[in-house]
Design an enzyme around this catalytic site. Structure first.
Site, PDB file in Angstrom:
ATOM      1  N   HIS A  64     -54.161  26.507 -15.180  1.00 16.03           N
ATOM      2  CA  HIS A  64     -54.043  25.062 -14.948  1.00 16.03           C
ATOM      3  C   HIS A  64     -55.419  24.490 -14.634  1.00 16.03           C
ATOM      4  CE1 HIS A  64     -52.570  21.212 -13.983  1.00 16.03           C
ATOM      5  NE2 HIS A  64     -51.551  21.518 -13.204  1.00 16.03           N
ATOM      6  N   PRO A  72     -44.877  22.812 -18.196  1.00 19.00           N
ATOM      7  CA  PRO A  72     -44.805  23.184 -16.781  1.00 19.00           C
ATOM      8  C   PRO A  72     -44.469  21.975 -15.925  1.00 19.00           C
ATOM      9  CG  PRO A  72     -47.076  23.063 -17.512  1.00 19.00           C
ATOM     10  CD  PRO A  72     -46.236  22.892 -18.740  1.00 19.00           C
ATOM     11  N   HIS A  78     -55.306  17.557 -14.353  1.00 20.25           N
ATOM     12  CA  HIS A  78     -54.618  16.687 -13.396  1.00 20.25           C
ATOM     13  C   HIS A  78     -55.235  16.609 -12.008  1.00 20.25           C
ATOM     14  CE1 HIS A  78     -50.846  17.774 -16.003  1.00 20.25           C
ATOM     15  NE2 HIS A  78     -51.750  17.053 -16.652  1.00 20.25           N
ATOM     16  N   TYR A  88     -56.616  18.938 -10.133  1.00 18.91           N
ATOM     17  CA  TYR A  88     -56.521  20.097  -9.256  1.00 18.91           C
ATOM     18  C   TYR A  88     -57.838  20.873  -9.293  1.00 18.91           C
ATOM     19  CZ  TYR A  88     -51.669  18.731  -8.912  1.00 18.91           C
ATOM     20  OH  TYR A  88     -50.524  18.014  -8.679  1.00 18.91           O
TER      21      TYR A  88
END
Length: 370
Positions: free
Chosen positions: A173, A29, A176, A178
């Site tokens: 997700h 992604p 990272h 988030y």
């Protein structure tokens, strides 16, 4: 540059019961911001189709925003809600399937990484478990339990829509820095209720998301979960400092319903812990027994962060070490990012031995949907 080792291992079929792929190559992604007002158009569908036509086994889309007013951080990032955006994604699925490919959307919320000055509404505060930025500074109020419940359901709705539109899997997700990762990390999660505490306690939000997604899509729809140790503000950050901690962290996520783990690293060849050559995907597979995707500068001679340096890109590099690791079962699937971004035919060229035709990655590749 010559890739000398046979690439046969990369092109063996993969089957996990819930997911069947023609080969082991996954398109990683990558945020592209080519979807005005959150709607992916024919150019986005063509972008993904070209990879499917050129031997990519599974495409994981760029991050797509769940239905929450503070989910996004850029006006060009695609939504995964709303009639117009979902119709755009339906077109993407049709194009990829017509080309013989498989595709999964990555569903995403940026959390406190969202810039107030940007999309979708400058008056909406960014959100996070404790309202803290990635550097630990207050930016908003901590999420309430009711708000957390609403977020869980927004992930579930996105996953249900993915199945309804004909996607082959869904990726959550959780990496990272988030939103989900902000619950994992002790720098951004200072909660003292059921969503905080030790590393296992801090998995509760993710567990609830995974369980809700599983309930929404049923028992046979594949769920991929992406996680990372590193954060954009600290590449050396560790959620787990040793295999024992990693096992405790992964166990509740695995039990909640994850089928495949996508272990994000900056360099796939780097050992995750001292005393072993296994990378993060290797340890994840070993500890959970679930298939794992490796990723990190595959096929290029520089890490992805070099693209932020003026004039930096990346030349094609040998994948011998990658194939050796795949052959011995360290991981099951290989996610390719920048090499595929700049060269839609990367996988086909690797398969066919046309390595002299591989295109080097350049920063200019970010400005087009090639």
């Amino acid at each position: 540059m010559t890739i000398s080792k046979t690439t046969e291992a990369l092109f063996k079929p993969f089957e996990d019961g819930r997911l069947k792929l023609e080969n082991r190559i996954v398109m990683a992604p990558m945020t592209r911001t080519f979807s005005p007002k959150g709607v992916p158009g024919p150019n986005v569908a063509g972008y993904y189709r070209r990879r499917a036509e050129n031997a990519v086994g599974l495409i994981i889309t760029e991050g797509t925003l769940i239905n929450h007013p503070a989910a996004g951080a850029d006006p060009g990032v695609p939504h995964f809600y709303g009639e117009e955006a979902l119709e755009g994604w339906s077109r993407v699925v049709r194009e990829v399937h017509e080309a013989g490919g498989k595709i999964a959307p990555q569903i995403w919320h940026t959390g406190t990484a969202r810039d107030r000055k940007k999309f979708p509404d400058s008056n909406v505060d960014p959100i996070g478990p404790s309202g803290l930025s990635l550097t630990g500074e207050p930016v908003s109020e901590p999420l309430t339990v009711k708000e957390i419940s609403g977020l869980v359901q927004a992930y579930a709705q996105a996953a249900a829509d993915a199945k309804r539109l004909g996607f082959d899997a869904v990726e959550i997700h959780g990496a990272h820095g988030y939103l989900i990762d902000q619950f994992f990390w002790d720098v951004t999660n200072k909660r003292t209720d059921e969503y905080g505490g030790d590393l296992v306690g801090r998995t509760r939000f993710a567990v609830e998301v995974i369980e809700a997604v599983r309930a929404a899509v049923g028992p046979d729809f594949p769920i991929i979960f992406r996680f990372s140790q590193w954060k954009p503000v600290n590449y050396n950050a560790k959620l787990a400092s040793n295999p024992e901690e990693l096992e405790r962290f992964l166990a509740p996520l695995s039990a909640a319903g994850v089928d495949i783990f996508h272990a994000s690293t900056r360099r796939f060849w780097e050992p995750e812990f001292e005393g072993s050559d296994l990378n993060l995907a290797g340890w994840t597979r070993k500890l959970t027994g679930k298939p794992a995707i490796t990723v990190g500068s595959v096929g290029l001679d520089s890490v992805f962060t070099s693209l932020f340096e003026e004039g930096k890109g990346g030349q094609a590099a040998s994948i011998d070490n990658l194939i050796e690791r795949l052959e011995r079962g360290e991981f099951d699937l290989v996610a390719v990012g920048r090499a595929l971004l700049t060269d839609p035919a990367w996988a086909a060229k690797i398969r066919d031995g046309r390595t002299d035709q591989l295109q080097p990655f350049t920063r200019e590749s970010l400005s087009t949907l090639s």
